[in-house]
Design an enzyme around this catalytic site. Structure first.
Site, mmCIF file in Angstrom:
data_model
loop_
_atom_site.group_PDB
_atom_site.id
_atom_site.type_symbol
_atom_site.label_atom_id
_atom_site.label_comp_id
_atom_site.label_asym_id
_atom_site.label_seq_id
_atom_site.Cartn_x
_atom_site.Cartn_y
_atom_site.Cartn_z
ATOM 1 N N LYS A 92 32.115 15.687 61.440
ATOM 2 C CA LYS A 92 32.768 16.983 61.527
ATOM 3 C C LYS A 92 31.736 18.083 61.830
ATOM 4 C CE LYS A 92 36.840 15.275 60.459
ATOM 5 N NZ LYS A 92 36.712 13.871 60.045
HETATM 6 C C1 LIG Z 1 37.946 13.122 59.148
HETATM 7 C C2 LIG Z 1 39.389 13.261 58.821
HETATM 8 C C3 LIG Z 1 39.901 12.936 57.563
HETATM 9 C C4 LIG Z 1 39.081 12.276 56.477
HETATM 10 O O1 LIG Z 1 37.984 12.997 56.083
HETATM 11 P P1 LIG Z 1 36.965 12.348 55.019
HETATM 12 O O2 LIG Z 1 36.150 13.514 54.605
HETATM 13 O O3 LIG Z 1 36.193 11.313 55.757
HETATM 14 O O4 LIG Z 1 37.752 11.775 53.911
HETATM 15 C C5 LIG Z 1 41.233 13.163 57.303
HETATM 16 N N1 LIG Z 1 42.052 13.679 58.242
HETATM 17 C C6 LIG Z 1 41.608 13.994 59.472
HETATM 18 C C7 LIG Z 1 42.546 14.585 60.460
HETATM 19 C C8 LIG Z 1 40.263 13.762 59.809
HETATM 20 O O5 LIG Z 1 39.828 14.074 61.035
#
Ligand SMILES: *Cc1c(COP(=O)(O)O)cnc(C)c1O
Length: 385
Positions: free
Chosen positions: A185
């Site tokens: 992210k």
């Molecule tokens: C990355 C992501 C998640 C999960 O995030 P984590 O921090 O890895 O648990 C959930 N929903 C979406 C849309 C994502 O892109």
């Protein structure tokens, strides 16, 4: 031309991570809710202008907290798009919910707000819009439906830090919101991490209890009660100070990181615009009144076949291009725990055409130019002249 392998994503590094982690170690306080966590909380409450935030070990954890807070019971239904990450659904399935998938809009790849109402039944408890690629869902419509049917709205804003919808930060519009600081992210807390946003005041106290293993420890720390005890169900949803320290330097550089990602995004967009006008590819749509955060640059090719060839060509030229999200309703667990409401017109078709190009904060100018050149060369050979 010879080049080093260009990855499709790299964790954001600002340069101060080690220093802050060292500070955390020297402070002698490493478990949850220490000085760095407090700094992060303050930053978010200021920048997101929201009631209450809590750092979590992941976005997945934040979504699980949301499902506990709204008291999901076996048999309850939760509406969401099928084109999303497994955690969006898992968090509610863990509490016994049945997932009702609604088709997406082809322009933003987000849940089609106009198809939500027909998916609502007497068992529906919540709507979970996912802001794909950091581009907002049509929240006014979604909130209006939720109000009318007395449903909760939980924003999966995992990809949406720094994006806005009509001037409002994503994650702060629904009753609850969740962000991710996973290394893929825009901002990361050292690989894994997340943020839970509580916009509806009624949930604040209980969210602290759930996060502290079902105890009222946070009230104890604040001096409100003189001993702490087990008061409700809960789990361990606190990240360590090491994670918060890593994240804090990224927050200090939030604008800079956002600007750089948008520059890379805009460069892809302008360099590929001509090819989209020629009908070789489709480019992402950013609706008016929305700002985004350059989380992801994708193009859409004609079909799944064209995409496979493209990815292979890119790989041969040492560039990783990636797709993701096999729509959940077509997965083993998704068909067991959920159902697609009405027809899958766009979810499968559009997701099979989509491919993401490399985009990360520490991407060099020469690498981004090289990727564009490789993409343009390839696509030019597909133009019917
Ligand atoms: C990355 C992501 C998640 C999960 O995030 P984590 O921090 O890895 O648990 C959930 N929903 C979406 C849309 C994502 O892109």
């Amino acid at each position: 031309m010879k080049n080093q392998q260009i990855p499709f994503s790299k964790p954001t590094v600002t340069g101060k991570e080690q220093q802050y982690i060292e500070e955390a170690i020297k402070s002698g306080y490493l478990s949850g809710d220490g000085p760095f966590t407090k700094k992060c909380h303050q930053w978010f409450e200021e920048h997101l202008r929201c009631e209450k935030v809590l750092l979590t070990p992941s976005c997945t954890a934040a979504l699980e907290m949301a499902a506990i807070l709204i008291d999901i019971q076996p048999g309850d239904e939760v509406i969401m798009p099928s084109y999303t990450f497994v955690s969006t659904a898992n968090a509610f399935v863990l509490r016994g919910a049945k997932i009702v998938f609604v088709d997406i809009r082809p322009d933003t790849m987000n849940i089609d707000e106009n198809l939500i109402e027909e998916a609502i039944t007497s068992k529906t408890k919540a709507i979970v819009p996912v802001h794909y690629a950091g581009v907002a869902c049509e929240m006014d419509t979604i909130m209006e439906i939720a109000l009318r049917y007395e449903l909760y709205v939980i924003e999966d804003a995992a990809q949406g830090m720094m994006s806005t919808y009509k001037g409002r930060p994503l994650g702060t519009i629904g009753h609850l919101g969740a962000f991710s600081f996973h290394e893929t992210k825009n901002y990361t807390s050292g690989g894994e991490g997340g943020l839970f946003i509580i916009n509806d005041k009624q949930f604040i106290k209980k969210s602290e209890i759930i996060r502290e293993k079902g105890t009222n420890r946070s009230q104890f720390i604040e001096g409100i009660v003189d001993k702490y005890t087990w008061v409700d169900i809960g789990s361990s949803y606190l990240p360590s100070e090491i994670q918060a320290a890593y994240l804090y330097t990224q927050l200090e550089n939030a604008e800079k990181i956002n600007k750089k990602r948008l520059e890379l995004w805009n460069k892809y967009y302008s360099e590929l615009l001509e090819l989209s006008k020629l009908g070789v590819i489709e480019l992402p749509t950013i609706p008016a009144e929305y700002t985004h955060n350059g989380h992801m640059f994708y193009i859409k090719l004609e079909d799944v076949d064209a995409r496979s060839k493209f990815i292979k060509y890119m790989r041969n030229n040492k560039v990783s291009a990636a797709f993701h999200y096999i729509p959940l309703h077509s997965s083993i667990a998704g068909s067991e725990f959920g159902m697609f409401n009405n027809d899958d017109v766009f979810t499968s078709k559009e997701s099979q055409r989509l491919v993401r190009l490399p985009l990360y904060y520490n991407m060099s100018n020469s690498d981004s130019c090289l990727v564009i050149q490789i993409v343009v060369d390839y696509l030019n050979s597909k133009v019917n002249r």
